[in-house]
Write an enzyme that holds these catalytic residues in place. Structure first.
Site, PDB file in Angstrom:
ATOM      1  N   LYS A 188      -0.351 -13.869  39.479  1.00 52.87           N
ATOM      2  CA  LYS A 188       0.852 -14.538  38.975  1.00 52.87           C
ATOM      3  C   LYS A 188       0.611 -16.037  38.748  1.00 52.87           C
ATOM      4  O   LYS A 188       1.004 -16.576  37.731  1.00 52.87           O
ATOM      5  CB  LYS A 188       2.023 -14.365  39.964  1.00 52.87           C
ATOM      6  CG  LYS A 188       2.402 -12.910  40.218  1.00 52.87           C
ATOM      7  CD  LYS A 188       3.673 -12.793  41.053  1.00 52.87           C
ATOM      8  CE  LYS A 188       3.545 -13.290  42.477  1.00 52.87           C
ATOM      9  NZ  LYS A 188       2.651 -12.482  43.346  1.00 52.87           N
TER      10      LYS A 188
ATOM     11  N   ARG B 170      -5.595 -21.499  52.138  1.00 53.18           N
ATOM     12  CA  ARG B 170      -4.351 -20.845  52.547  1.00 53.18           C
ATOM     13  C   ARG B 170      -4.549 -20.101  53.867  1.00 53.18           C
ATOM     14  O   ARG B 170      -5.428 -19.252  53.983  1.00 53.18           O
ATOM     15  CB  ARG B 170      -3.900 -19.860  51.463  1.00 53.18           C
ATOM     16  CG  ARG B 170      -3.239 -20.546  50.294  1.00 53.18           C
ATOM     17  CD  ARG B 170      -2.762 -19.548  49.273  1.00 53.18           C
ATOM     18  NE  ARG B 170      -1.825 -18.563  49.813  1.00 53.18           N
ATOM     19  CZ  ARG B 170      -0.979 -17.878  49.071  1.00 53.18           C
ATOM     20  NH1 ARG B 170      -0.935 -18.085  47.765  1.00 53.18           N
ATOM     21  NH2 ARG B 170      -0.180 -16.988  49.609  1.00 53.18           N
TER      22      ARG B 170
ATOM     23  N   ARG C 189      12.258 -12.668  45.715  1.00 54.87           N
ATOM     24  CA  ARG C 189      11.454 -11.699  46.457  1.00 54.87           C
ATOM     25  C   ARG C 189      12.322 -10.703  47.220  1.00 54.87           C
ATOM     26  O   ARG C 189      11.791  -9.824  47.893  1.00 54.87           O
ATOM     27  CB  ARG C 189      10.574 -12.429  47.457  1.00 54.87           C
ATOM     28  CG  ARG C 189       9.122 -12.608  47.000  1.00 54.87           C
ATOM     29  CD  ARG C 189       8.426 -13.290  48.164  1.00 54.87           C
ATOM     30  NE  ARG C 189       7.006 -13.215  48.152  1.00 54.87           N
ATOM     31  CZ  ARG C 189       6.190 -14.158  47.686  1.00 54.87           C
ATOM     32  NH1 ARG C 189       6.683 -15.192  47.077  1.00 54.87           N
ATOM     33  NH2 ARG C 189       4.887 -14.034  47.810  1.00 54.87           N
TER      34      ARG C 189
ATOM     35  N   ARG D  59       1.447  -8.847  54.303  1.00 54.59           N
ATOM     36  CA  ARG D  59       2.121  -9.346  53.085  1.00 54.59           C
ATOM     37  C   ARG D  59       2.379  -8.203  52.117  1.00 54.59           C
ATOM     38  O   ARG D  59       3.430  -8.130  51.488  1.00 54.59           O
ATOM     39  CB  ARG D  59       1.268 -10.441  52.421  1.00 54.59           C
ATOM     40  CG  ARG D  59       1.365 -11.769  53.161  1.00 54.59           C
ATOM     41  CD  ARG D  59       0.220 -12.700  52.823  1.00 54.59           C
ATOM     42  NE  ARG D  59       0.184 -13.089  51.437  1.00 54.59           N
ATOM     43  CZ  ARG D  59      -0.889 -13.617  50.838  1.00 54.59           C
ATOM     44  NH1 ARG D  59      -2.007 -13.788  51.518  1.00 54.59           N
ATOM     45  NH2 ARG D  59      -0.835 -13.957  49.577  1.00 54.59           N
TER      46      ARG D  59
ATOM     47  N   ARG E 193     -10.445 -14.981  46.847  1.00 55.44           N
ATOM     48  CA  ARG E 193      -9.710 -16.257  46.809  1.00 55.44           C
ATOM     49  C   ARG E 193      -9.815 -16.988  48.153  1.00 55.44           C
ATOM     50  O   ARG E 193      -9.893 -18.220  48.199  1.00 55.44           O
ATOM     51  CB  ARG E 193      -8.238 -15.982  46.466  1.00 55.44           C
ATOM     52  CG  ARG E 193      -7.380 -17.234  46.385  1.00 55.44           C
ATOM     53  CD  ARG E 193      -5.999 -16.932  45.841  1.00 55.44           C
ATOM     54  NE  ARG E 193      -5.105 -16.350  46.834  1.00 55.44           N
ATOM     55  CZ  ARG E 193      -3.890 -15.874  46.560  1.00 55.44           C
ATOM     56  NH1 ARG E 193      -3.433 -15.889  45.318  1.00 55.44           N
ATOM     57  NH2 ARG E 193      -3.139 -15.378  47.514  1.00 55.44           N
TER      58      ARG E 193
HETATM   59  P1  AMP Z   1       3.127 -17.014  47.571  1.00 56.56           P
HETATM   60  O1  AMP Z   1       2.346 -18.264  47.387  1.00 56.56           O
HETATM   61  O2  AMP Z   1       4.147 -16.780  46.492  1.00 56.56           O
HETATM   62  O3  AMP Z   1       2.238 -15.813  47.800  1.00 56.56           O
HETATM   63  O4  AMP Z   1       3.968 -17.191  48.911  1.00 56.56           O
HETATM   64  C1  AMP Z   1       3.328 -17.385  50.175  1.00 56.56           C
HETATM   65  C2  AMP Z   1       4.286 -17.060  51.295  1.00 56.56           C
HETATM   66  O5  AMP Z   1       5.430 -17.906  51.241  1.00 56.56           O
HETATM   67  C3  AMP Z   1       4.850 -15.639  51.258  1.00 56.56           C
HETATM   68  O6  AMP Z   1       3.982 -14.686  51.873  1.00 56.56           O
HETATM   69  C4  AMP Z   1       6.143 -15.829  52.058  1.00 56.56           C
HETATM   70  O7  AMP Z   1       5.885 -15.898  53.437  1.00 56.56           O
HETATM   71  C5  AMP Z   1       6.618 -17.204  51.600  1.00 56.56           C
HETATM   72  N1  AMP Z   1       7.479 -17.104  50.392  1.00 56.56           N
HETATM   73  C6  AMP Z   1       7.207 -17.571  49.144  1.00 56.56           C
HETATM   74  N2  AMP Z   1       8.226 -17.314  48.299  1.00 56.56           N
HETATM   75  C7  AMP Z   1       9.164 -16.652  49.035  1.00 56.56           C
HETATM   76  C8  AMP Z   1      10.431 -16.083  48.726  1.00 56.56           C
HETATM   77  N3  AMP Z   1      10.935 -16.133  47.482  1.00 56.56           N
HETATM   78  N4  AMP Z   1      11.101 -15.464  49.728  1.00 56.56           N
HETATM   79  C9  AMP Z   1      10.617 -15.409  50.975  1.00 56.56           C
HETATM   80  N5  AMP Z   1       9.423 -15.901  51.330  1.00 56.56           N
HETATM   81  C10 AMP Z   1       8.687 -16.532  50.374  1.00 56.56           C
END
Ligand code: AMP
Length: 193
Positions: free
Chosen positions: A14, A137, A92, A148, A131
């Site tokens: 994404k 991260r 999400r 996740r 990655r």
């Molecule tokens: P991402 O970078 O989008 O993979 O997000 C990393 C982490 O941030 C996720 O595994 C969640 O713990 C948290 N996170 C990001 N966006 C959301 C969301 N819209 N709702 C809840 N948790 C989020």
């Protein structure tokens, strides 16, 4: 306005595809994951609360990300430079999707479509582990990835149904070169506005 949600499990690509779409369609970009990582890096109270959950592979509370997105929508409202917003990693949960509809409605706008990247689970894990070698991260490790993916299947996948019901869901094959995948995304986005 062209408001797009880019959707898919962790590791679907994404973030990579978002960079290309933002440029092509002159969109503002909001990644709730990036916003939370910035809070973590700045060690704010919100960042510390988020970190405990993110490191466990869990979602943060809905209201936390809804507030972040609300601020971006308000800021973009007055900007004439962009032609819409690309949402990455949000919504999400179905509750977040409902909140997003209400927030956009207040600004006289709406989601144009959700574009979903379809990638098999085995490939996702491989991609995230690759990655992990270069990203800093804290949630890119094998144990957290499994959690996740579980959160995704349980809480996030149902969000697709929400957009299917609105006739706004489009899925593309997320396997192939970056360019092949972006060509697929562009052809579905061109049809949805
Ligand atoms: P991402 O970078 O989008 O993979 O997000 C990393 C982490 O941030 C996720 O595994 C969640 O713990 C948290 N996170 C990001 N966006 C959301 C969301 N819209 N709702 C809840 N948790 C989020």
């Amino acid at each position: 306005m062209l408001n797009i949600v880019i959707f898919g499990p962790p590791g679907a690509g994404k973030g990579t595809q978002s960079q290309l779409l933002v440029e092509k369609y002159k969109l503002a970009y909001i990644s709730t994951g990036d916003a939370l990582r910035a809070e973590m890096a700045a060690k704010t109270a919100l960042g510390l609360e988020a970190k405990a959950l993110i490191d466990q592979g869990q979602l943060v509370p809905d209201q936390m990300v809804i507030d972040i997105v609300q601020n971006v929508i308000i800021a973009r409202q007055s900007s004439k430079e962009v032609e819409g917003i690309l949402f990455d990693g949000f919504p999400r949960t179905v509750l977040q999707a409902q909140a997003l509809d209400r927030m956009l409605e207040h600004t006289g706008s709406a989601i144009s479509c959700m574009v979903s990247l379809d990638v098999p689970e085995k490939e996702l894990i491989e991609r995230i582990l690759i990655r992990a070698k270069t990203s800093d991260r804290s949630d890119d490790n094998e144990e957290t990835i499994t959690k996740r993916l579980n959160e995704y299947l349980l809480k996030t996948k149902p969000v697709a149904e929400y957009y299917i019901a609105q006739g706004k869901f489009r899925e593309v094959n997320g396997l192939g070169s970056i360019e092949e995948i972006s060509d697929r995304l562009i052809s579905v986005i061109d049809e949805c506005h």
